[in-house]
Design a protein around this motif. Structure first.
Motif, mmCIF file in Angstrom:
data_model
loop_
_atom_site.group_PDB
_atom_site.id
_atom_site.type_symbol
_atom_site.label_atom_id
_atom_site.label_comp_id
_atom_site.label_asym_id
_atom_site.label_seq_id
_atom_site.Cartn_x
_atom_site.Cartn_y
_atom_site.Cartn_z
ATOM 1 N N HIS A 272 42.513 8.478 30.000
ATOM 2 C CA HIS A 272 42.781 7.579 28.871
ATOM 3 C C HIS A 272 41.955 7.927 27.640
ATOM 4 O O HIS A 272 42.167 7.349 26.579
ATOM 5 C CB HIS A 272 42.554 6.128 29.273
ATOM 6 N N ASN A 273 41.005 8.847 27.783
ATOM 7 C CA ASN A 273 40.172 9.251 26.645
ATOM 8 C C ASN A 273 40.328 10.723 26.294
ATOM 9 O O ASN A 273 39.532 11.267 25.533
ATOM 10 C CB ASN A 273 38.700 8.922 26.936
ATOM 11 N N LEU A 274 41.338 11.391 26.842
ATOM 12 C CA LEU A 274 41.554 12.811 26.554
ATOM 13 C C LEU A 274 41.812 13.079 25.074
ATOM 14 O O LEU A 274 41.571 14.179 24.590
ATOM 15 C CB LEU A 274 42.715 13.366 27.383
ATOM 16 N N ARG A 275 42.270 12.078 24.341
ATOM 17 C CA ARG A 275 42.482 12.263 22.904
ATOM 18 C C ARG A 275 41.177 12.673 22.214
ATOM 19 O O ARG A 275 41.195 13.414 21.235
ATOM 20 C CB ARG A 275 43.001 10.972 22.276
ATOM 21 N N LEU A 276 40.057 12.160 22.727
ATOM 22 C CA LEU A 276 38.755 12.528 22.153
ATOM 23 C C LEU A 276 38.511 14.022 22.273
ATOM 24 O O LEU A 276 38.046 14.663 21.330
ATOM 25 C CB LEU A 276 37.627 11.766 22.859
ATOM 26 N N VAL A 277 38.810 14.580 23.439
ATOM 27 C CA VAL A 277 38.607 16.014 23.671
ATOM 28 C C VAL A 277 39.482 16.812 22.720
ATOM 29 O O VAL A 277 39.018 17.752 22.070
ATOM 30 C CB VAL A 277 38.908 16.391 25.141
ATOM 31 N N TYR B 88 38.294 25.681 25.729
ATOM 32 C CA TYR B 88 37.565 24.585 25.085
ATOM 33 C C TYR B 88 38.077 23.226 25.534
ATOM 34 O O TYR B 88 37.303 22.278 25.685
ATOM 35 C CB TYR B 88 37.621 24.717 23.561
ATOM 36 N N LEU B 89 39.366 23.111 25.772
ATOM 37 C CA LEU B 89 39.909 21.859 26.304
ATOM 38 C C LEU B 89 39.348 21.586 27.698
ATOM 39 O O LEU B 89 38.984 20.448 28.019
ATOM 40 C CB LEU B 89 41.438 21.914 26.346
ATOM 41 N N LEU C 133 33.665 15.185 28.974
ATOM 42 C CA LEU C 133 34.155 13.809 28.986
ATOM 43 C C LEU C 133 33.965 13.181 30.363
ATOM 44 O O LEU C 133 33.559 12.020 30.477
ATOM 45 C CB LEU C 133 35.626 13.764 28.568
ATOM 46 N N ILE C 134 34.225 13.943 31.420
ATOM 47 C CA ILE C 134 34.015 13.425 32.781
ATOM 48 C C ILE C 134 32.556 13.032 32.962
ATOM 49 O O ILE C 134 32.244 11.956 33.486
ATOM 50 C CB ILE C 134 34.450 14.457 33.839
ATOM 51 N N ARG C 135 31.657 13.878 32.513
ATOM 52 C CA ARG C 135 30.224 13.562 32.627
ATOM 53 C C ARG C 135 29.872 12.326 31.806
ATOM 54 O O ARG C 135 29.074 11.490 32.225
ATOM 55 C CB ARG C 135 29.385 14.754 32.191
ATOM 56 N N ALA C 136 30.472 12.192 30.630
ATOM 57 C CA ALA C 136 30.223 11.013 29.793
ATOM 58 C C ALA C 136 30.730 9.751 30.489
ATOM 59 O O ALA C 136 30.055 8.719 30.485
ATOM 60 C CB ALA C 136 30.899 11.190 28.434
ATOM 61 N N VAL C 137 31.905 9.832 31.099
ATOM 62 C CA VAL C 137 32.468 8.688 31.816
ATOM 63 C C VAL C 137 31.558 8.304 32.978
ATOM 64 O O VAL C 137 31.296 7.123 33.207
ATOM 65 C CB VAL C 137 33.907 9.007 32.309
ATOM 66 N N ILE D 35 31.812 5.873 24.616
ATOM 67 C CA ILE D 35 31.716 6.830 25.716
ATOM 68 C C ILE D 35 31.209 8.184 25.233
ATOM 69 O O ILE D 35 30.400 8.822 25.902
ATOM 70 C CB ILE D 35 33.072 6.980 26.429
ATOM 71 N N VAL D 36 31.674 8.636 24.074
ATOM 72 C CA VAL D 36 31.313 9.985 23.618
ATOM 73 C C VAL D 36 29.806 10.161 23.448
ATOM 74 O O VAL D 36 29.306 11.271 23.539
ATOM 75 C CB VAL D 36 32.030 10.370 22.308
ATOM 76 N N GLU D 37 29.070 9.096 23.242
ATOM 77 C CA GLU D 37 27.622 9.222 23.097
ATOM 78 C C GLU D 37 26.919 9.508 24.418
ATOM 79 O O GLU D 37 25.734 9.803 24.444
ATOM 80 C CB GLU D 37 27.054 7.968 22.438
ATOM 81 N N PHE D 38 27.630 9.434 25.518
ATOM 82 C CA PHE D 38 27.055 9.711 26.822
ATOM 83 C C PHE D 38 27.354 11.127 27.297
ATOM 84 O O PHE D 38 26.961 11.524 28.375
ATOM 85 C CB PHE D 38 27.556 8.690 27.857
ATOM 86 N N GLY D 39 28.069 11.883 26.501
ATOM 87 C CA GLY D 39 28.433 13.245 26.871
ATOM 88 C C GLY D 39 27.258 14.197 26.750
ATOM 89 O O GLY D 39 26.337 13.992 25.970
ATOM 90 N N ASP D 40 27.298 15.240 27.569
ATOM 91 C CA ASP D 40 26.298 16.298 27.513
ATOM 92 C C ASP D 40 26.754 17.363 26.538
ATOM 93 O O ASP D 40 27.938 17.577 26.343
ATOM 94 C CB ASP D 40 26.142 16.976 28.878
ATOM 95 N N GLU D 41 25.794 18.055 25.951
ATOM 96 C CA GLU D 41 26.153 19.238 25.203
ATOM 97 C C GLU D 41 26.431 20.337 26.216
ATOM 98 O O GLU D 41 25.642 20.564 27.124
ATOM 99 C CB GLU D 41 25.010 19.663 24.280
ATOM 100 N N ILE D 42 27.550 20.995 26.064
ATOM 101 C CA ILE D 42 27.946 22.028 27.011
ATOM 102 C C ILE D 42 28.078 23.336 26.258
ATOM 103 O O ILE D 42 28.696 23.390 25.207
ATOM 104 C CB ILE D 42 29.278 21.673 27.690
#
Length: 133
Positions: free
Chosen positions: A53-58, A82-83, A90-94, A105-112
């Protein structure tokens, strides 16, 4: 692996087929995720649901990244990479999302690191049974 433009269309279709969730719905799903053991089916199902439900962010972030890199040759394989990497982030952020924080949610993501995309693709495949071959 040979990727064709249909791979990107697939991502767009999956992202577009899931409705945007309200903050209350996101928080309820996140609470279920937090209450379940990591290896349980319910945990994985709810992580997948919130991710889908948040793939639009990616897609949004990849699009911005690609637009910033237009000075060099760009190909479909890189975009799909990249997708994939963005989806893992996004999975890690979730998984780390705290509904009591009131941060998105995006603020919980890791830099990859993008150059590790092959490793991340393997992790996506092993953790969630996702296959891109």
């Amino acid at each position: 692996m040979n990727f064709v433009p249909d791979d990107i269309t697939y991502w767009m279709n999956v992202a577009g087929s899931r409705p945007v969730l309200s903050q209350e719905q996101i928080d309820n799903i996140a609470k279920i995720i937090q209450s379940e053991p990591v290896n349980s089916k319910k945990y994985k199902d709810h992580v997948n649901k919130l991710t889908e439900h948040n793939l639009r962010l990616v897609i949004r972030f990849v699009k911005l990244f690609v637009q910033a890199k237009t000075r060099r040759n760009w190909d479909q394989v890189e975009t799909v990479d990249y997708l994939q990497v963005g989806t893992l982030g996004l999975i890690r952020a979730v998984e780390k999302y705290d509904p009591t924080s009131r941060n998105p949610i995006v603020e919980f993501g890791d830099e990859i690191e993008i150059d590790r995309s092959e490793e991340h693709t393997s992790e996506l495949q092993s953790r969630f049974g996702i296959s891109y071959a």
